[in-house]
Each structure stands twice: as C-alpha cells, then as structure tokens.
Design an enzyme around this catalytic site. Structure first.
Site, PDB file in Angstrom:
ATOM      1  N   SER A   6      -8.222  -6.260   4.114  1.00 45.68           N
ATOM      2  CA  SER A   6      -6.890  -6.507   3.550  1.00 45.68           C
ATOM      3  C   SER A   6      -6.530  -7.965   3.775  1.00 45.68           C
ATOM      4  O   SER A   6      -6.332  -8.403   4.918  1.00 45.68           O
ATOM      5  CB  SER A   6      -5.854  -5.610   4.235  1.00 45.68           C
ATOM      6  OG  SER A   6      -4.571  -6.124   3.975  1.00 45.68           O
ATOM      7  N   HIS A  31      -8.908  -5.680  -0.551  1.00 45.44           N
ATOM      8  CA  HIS A  31      -7.686  -4.874  -0.587  1.00 45.44           C
ATOM      9  C   HIS A  31      -6.487  -5.824  -0.695  1.00 45.44           C
ATOM     10  O   HIS A  31      -6.304  -6.715   0.142  1.00 45.44           O
ATOM     11  CB  HIS A  31      -7.592  -4.015   0.679  1.00 45.44           C
ATOM     12  CG  HIS A  31      -6.440  -3.073   0.696  1.00 45.44           C
ATOM     13  ND1 HIS A  31      -6.456  -1.853   0.043  1.00 45.44           N
ATOM     14  CD2 HIS A  31      -5.219  -3.168   1.281  1.00 45.44           C
ATOM     15  CE1 HIS A  31      -5.302  -1.243   0.229  1.00 45.44           C
ATOM     16  NE2 HIS A  31      -4.521  -2.015   0.974  1.00 45.44           N
ATOM     17  N   ASP A  33      -2.480  -6.188  -0.967  1.00 50.84           N
ATOM     18  CA  ASP A  33      -1.217  -5.496  -0.707  1.00 50.84           C
ATOM     19  C   ASP A  33      -0.057  -6.190  -1.415  1.00 50.84           C
ATOM     20  O   ASP A  33       0.292  -7.323  -1.084  1.00 50.84           O
ATOM     21  CB  ASP A  33      -0.946  -5.483   0.801  1.00 50.84           C
ATOM     22  CG  ASP A  33      -1.884  -4.540   1.534  1.00 50.84           C
ATOM     23  OD1 ASP A  33      -1.953  -3.360   1.156  1.00 50.84           O
ATOM     24  OD2 ASP A  33      -2.563  -4.984   2.478  1.00 50.84           O
ATOM     25  N   MET A  35       3.892  -6.172  -2.162  1.00 51.85           N
ATOM     26  CA  MET A  35       5.149  -5.634  -1.606  1.00 51.85           C
ATOM     27  C   MET A  35       6.341  -6.317  -2.242  1.00 51.85           C
ATOM     28  O   MET A  35       6.305  -7.540  -2.462  1.00 51.85           O
ATOM     29  CB  MET A  35       5.182  -5.882  -0.097  1.00 51.85           C
ATOM     30  CG  MET A  35       3.962  -5.342   0.623  1.00 51.85           C
ATOM     31  SD  MET A  35       4.097  -5.577   2.401  1.00 51.85           S
ATOM     32  CE  MET A  35       2.484  -4.991   2.933  1.00 51.85           C
ATOM     33  N   HIS A  64      -3.029  -2.377  -3.942  1.00 46.73           N
ATOM     34  CA  HIS A  64      -2.150  -1.376  -3.340  1.00 46.73           C
ATOM     35  C   HIS A  64      -0.699  -1.780  -3.616  1.00 46.73           C
ATOM     36  O   HIS A  64      -0.184  -2.715  -3.012  1.00 46.73           O
ATOM     37  CB  HIS A  64      -2.466  -1.327  -1.833  1.00 46.73           C
ATOM     38  CG  HIS A  64      -1.625  -0.392  -1.051  1.00 46.73           C
ATOM     39  ND1 HIS A  64      -1.618  -0.379   0.332  1.00 46.73           N
ATOM     40  CD2 HIS A  64      -0.767   0.587  -1.433  1.00 46.73           C
ATOM     41  CE1 HIS A  64      -0.778   0.549   0.756  1.00 46.73           C
ATOM     42  NE2 HIS A  64      -0.238   1.144  -0.294  1.00 46.73           N
ATOM     43  N   MET A  66       3.039  -1.504  -3.326  1.00 43.01           N
ATOM     44  CA  MET A  66       4.171  -0.972  -2.566  1.00 43.01           C
ATOM     45  C   MET A  66       5.422  -1.563  -3.207  1.00 43.01           C
ATOM     46  O   MET A  66       6.115  -2.411  -2.624  1.00 43.01           O
ATOM     47  CB  MET A  66       4.026  -1.380  -1.086  1.00 43.01           C
ATOM     48  CG  MET A  66       2.905  -0.622  -0.388  1.00 43.01           C
ATOM     49  SD  MET A  66       2.292  -1.444   1.088  1.00 43.01           S
ATOM     50  CE  MET A  66       1.068  -2.517   0.349  1.00 43.01           C
ATOM     51  N   MET A 135      -2.056   6.562   4.281  1.00 42.34           N
ATOM     52  CA  MET A 135      -1.508   5.529   5.177  1.00 42.34           C
ATOM     53  C   MET A 135      -1.497   6.071   6.609  1.00 42.34           C
ATOM     54  O   MET A 135      -0.919   7.131   6.874  1.00 42.34           O
ATOM     55  CB  MET A 135      -0.063   5.169   4.784  1.00 42.34           C
ATOM     56  CG  MET A 135       0.098   4.478   3.440  1.00 42.34           C
ATOM     57  SD  MET A 135      -0.919   3.009   3.216  1.00 42.34           S
ATOM     58  CE  MET A 135      -0.363   1.948   4.556  1.00 42.34           C
ATOM     59  N   GLY A 142       0.888  -5.718   8.325  1.00 41.40           N
ATOM     60  CA  GLY A 142      -0.415  -5.579   8.957  1.00 41.40           C
ATOM     61  C   GLY A 142      -0.234  -5.560  10.468  1.00 41.40           C
ATOM     62  O   GLY A 142       0.863  -5.817  10.975  1.00 41.40           O
ATOM     63  N   ASP A 173      -5.759   3.520   5.359  1.00 39.86           N
ATOM     64  CA  ASP A 173      -5.164   2.187   5.472  1.00 39.86           C
ATOM     65  C   ASP A 173      -4.161   2.137   6.630  1.00 39.86           C
ATOM     66  O   ASP A 173      -3.183   2.891   6.633  1.00 39.86           O
ATOM     67  CB  ASP A 173      -4.447   1.873   4.141  1.00 39.86           C
ATOM     68  CG  ASP A 173      -3.906   0.453   4.064  1.00 39.86           C
ATOM     69  OD1 ASP A 173      -4.134  -0.337   4.982  1.00 39.86           O
ATOM     70  OD2 ASP A 173      -3.254   0.154   3.031  1.00 39.86           O
ATOM     71  N   GLY A 195      -7.361  -4.937   8.095  1.00 42.70           N
ATOM     72  CA  GLY A 195      -6.656  -6.203   7.987  1.00 42.70           C
ATOM     73  C   GLY A 195      -6.833  -7.024   9.247  1.00 42.70           C
ATOM     74  O   GLY A 195      -7.749  -7.828   9.377  1.00 42.70           O
TER      75      GLY A 195
END
Ligand code: DX5
Ligand code: ZN
Length: 219
Positions: A6, A31, A33, A35, A64, A66, A135, A142, A173, A195
């Site tokens: 990540s 990966h 992330d 957000m 991913h 979010m 999750m 992280g 994750d 991560g």
C-alpha cells in the site's frame, strides 16, 4: 501468496522511485488507497494523481475506494489506470449497480468490509464480485494494529468463497506484518495488503525477500 504494497505508507515525494523499486522487488499489485475525508477521516488523492503513478509501473493497480458515492468516479479511475476497483457497501445505495458498472469497463470489481460490517451483506452479490477485501483495521490510516477478532471473519469468508464463489479472490487489508502473514495464508487468504510493514527502513527487495522467506516461498 500475492503481496500488494500500500503506497499510502510510502514517501510521496519520491513516488517514481518507490513504484519502480516496488515492481523490481517482485510485488504482485500496487494497492492504491483513495480517501475523501467523508467516508473515512482522511484525504489522499484521486484519478489525476493515479494517472501519473501509472506511468511508472506495469503492475496491476488495486484501487481501494474509501469515498462516498463511488459510482460518480468509476470512469475516471478506469481511465487513470485501475485494474481492480474495490468499494465499500456503506458508501453507495446501489452496490450491485456499482459492481456491474466497474465490470462493464472490463476491469475487476471488489467489495471491502469494515470490521463491523457483517459478511451477510454480500450474500446477494457473490456473483457480481471478483474480489473480497476484508478490513482488519478501521479504514482511514496506515500503521494501525490488526484487530484479532477479524480472524474469525476471515475464516468464515474463506469458507463462504470456497463453498459458493470459488472465483472470488480473498484479500486482507490492515496491520498485516511478518507475525500474522502466515496465519492469513493458512486461513485461505490469497492476497495481503502491506503498508507500514513494507515501506520501512529496509530496501524493498530485501523486505520482499524477508516476506517470501517467512512464507516459505521461492524467491
Ligand atoms: C487503511 C488502508 C490500508 C493501509 C494499510 O485504510 O486501506 O490499505 O494503507 O496500511 P498498514 O499495512 O500499515 O495497516
Ligand atoms: Zn486499502
């Protein structure tokens, strides 16, 4: 086992080098992330930044999301270079519609479950998913610790996949490290996100060798 580093825990000021080194080290996915500060209490980046990252890696991008109402941006994330897009059920009113939308673009669709979201949520969308991302921390940051109670849910998810939807890839994750990675593999997990345990002090190829060795895998 697939390792998906990540990049949230990497040094953003040298992302080109990070991406090249991660690929050289033998990672399976990147990966990514995303957000939005609404679905989770943190903000990262969106499609324009991913598009820049894409220039420096040939690895599959495991994106991913979010973010609230992810259906608004699927096209942009696909165009930016996503190979897998994973969404959270609470972030959209029509989960099945989002999954079909992702698949209509010819890429893989995933669903991610927060620690408090039950596996039952997925009963009706098993056929629509390619990946289940469990999750093992509450999403947003992280470097958090693996929540031990999630082990049981991973076991249940693994059994559900085996029995009803063997095509689904099982990914975990949050808080994955050298101490728990073997337990995850033995529970039937196909892919782990790493991560903070990956982007530390060590050169990335040395870190990856350490991970593969602890899994008893060939380098
Ligand atoms: C958390 C993110 C994770 C995170 C993992 O919201 O989805 O991907 O970066 O980081 P570690 O491995 O440090 O828990
Ligand atoms: Zn993630």
């Amino acid at each position: 086992m697939k390792i998906a580093p990540s990049i949230l825990s990497a040094d953003f000021s040298i992302m080109k080098e990070v991406l090249i080194e991660t690929e050289k080290a033998g990672a399976d996915y990147i990966h990514v992330d995303v957000m939005d500060g609404l679905y989770v209490p943190n903000i990262t980046f969106g499609p324009p930044v991913i598009k820049k990252f894409r220039k420096h890696s040939t690895l599959p991008f495991d994106v991913h999301l979010m973010i609230m109402n992810p259906e608004r941006y699927i096209k942009e994330f696909v165009e930016a270079g996503a190979d897998i897009i994973t969404v959270h059920p609470e972030s959209t009113i029509h989960l099945q519609r989002v999954l079909s939308l992702i698949k209509d673009y010819g890429i893989r669709a995933g669903v991610s479950l927060n620690p408090s979201t039950p596996l039952d949520t997925l009963k009706c969308v098993g056929e629509d998913m390619d990946l289940l991302l469990i999750m093992s921390v509450n999403p947003g940051f992280g470097g958090q610790s693996f929540i031990p109670q999630i082990h049981k849910k991973i076991e249940e998810a693994s059994a559900w996949i085996k029995e009803y939807h063997p095509h689904i890839e099982l990914e975990v994750d949050g808080g994955v490290n050298l101490k728990n990675i073997n337990m995850l593999r033995n529970t039937g997990v196909d892919t782990v996100v790493m991560g903070s345990a990956f982007y530390g002090e060590m050169p990335l190829d040395v870190k990856m060798a350490e991970i593969r060795k602890s899994l008893g895998e060939q380098l």
